[in-house]
Design a protein around this motif. Structure first.
Motif, PDB file in Angstrom:
ATOM      1  N   ARG A 180       0.836  -1.195   0.000  1.00 53.85           N
ATOM      2  CA  ARG A 180       0.000   0.000   0.000  1.00 53.85           C
ATOM      3  C   ARG A 180       0.870   1.245   0.000  1.00 53.85           C
ATOM      4  O   ARG A 180       1.872   1.318   0.706  1.00 53.85           O
ATOM      5  N   TYR A 181       0.465   2.217  -0.804  1.00 53.76           N
ATOM      6  CA  TYR A 181       1.141   3.514  -0.865  1.00 53.76           C
ATOM      7  C   TYR A 181       0.157   4.578  -0.420  1.00 53.76           C
ATOM      8  O   TYR A 181      -1.010   4.560  -0.826  1.00 53.76           O
ATOM      9  N   LEU A 182       0.620   5.506   0.409  1.00 53.11           N
ATOM     10  CA  LEU A 182      -0.268   6.542   0.936  1.00 53.11           C
ATOM     11  C   LEU A 182      -0.724   7.526  -0.131  1.00 53.11           C
ATOM     12  O   LEU A 182      -1.858   8.006  -0.095  1.00 53.11           O
ATOM     13  N   THR A 183       0.147   7.832  -1.087  1.00 57.98           N
ATOM     14  CA  THR A 183      -0.204   8.794  -2.126  1.00 57.98           C
ATOM     15  C   THR A 183       0.019   8.182  -3.503  1.00 57.98           C
ATOM     16  O   THR A 183       0.801   7.235  -3.664  1.00 57.98           O
ATOM     17  N   GLU A 184      -0.639   8.763  -4.479  1.00 64.23           N
ATOM     18  CA  GLU A 184      -0.451   8.314  -5.855  1.00 64.23           C
ATOM     19  C   GLU A 184       0.970   8.596  -6.320  1.00 64.23           C
ATOM     20  O   GLU A 184       1.553   7.825  -7.077  1.00 64.23           O
ATOM     21  N   GLU A 185       1.545   9.693  -5.832  1.00 64.99           N
ATOM     22  CA  GLU A 185       2.919  10.039  -6.202  1.00 64.99           C
ATOM     23  C   GLU A 185       3.900   8.979  -5.725  1.00 64.99           C
ATOM     24  O   GLU A 185       4.823   8.604  -6.451  1.00 64.99           O
TER      25      GLU A 185
END
Length: 58
Positions: free
Chosen positions: A13-18
């Motif tokens: 999981r990544y917190l932001t799309e960036e």
């Protein structure tokens, strides 16, 4: 299409799309980030049919 809970649980999981995009650009094969409707974070997928693949900035 809704993400299956078992698939969501296995993926990073990544917190932001960036953050997800940076990881996708480092991969040796085409990946793209997508927003997960289960965990509300971002995952990576190799499915690119009909999708725009981001290109690295020159």
């Amino acid at each position: 299409m809704r993400t299956r809970l078992s698939i969501c649980a296995k993926k990073k999981r990544y917190l932001t799309e960036e953050d997800a995009l940076v990881a996708a650009l480092r991969a040796d094969f085409p990946l793209r980030p997508y927003h997960c409707d289960r965990c509300q974070k971002f995952h990576l997928t190799s499915r690119t049919k009909g999708k725009r693949i981001p290109r690295p900035a020159d």
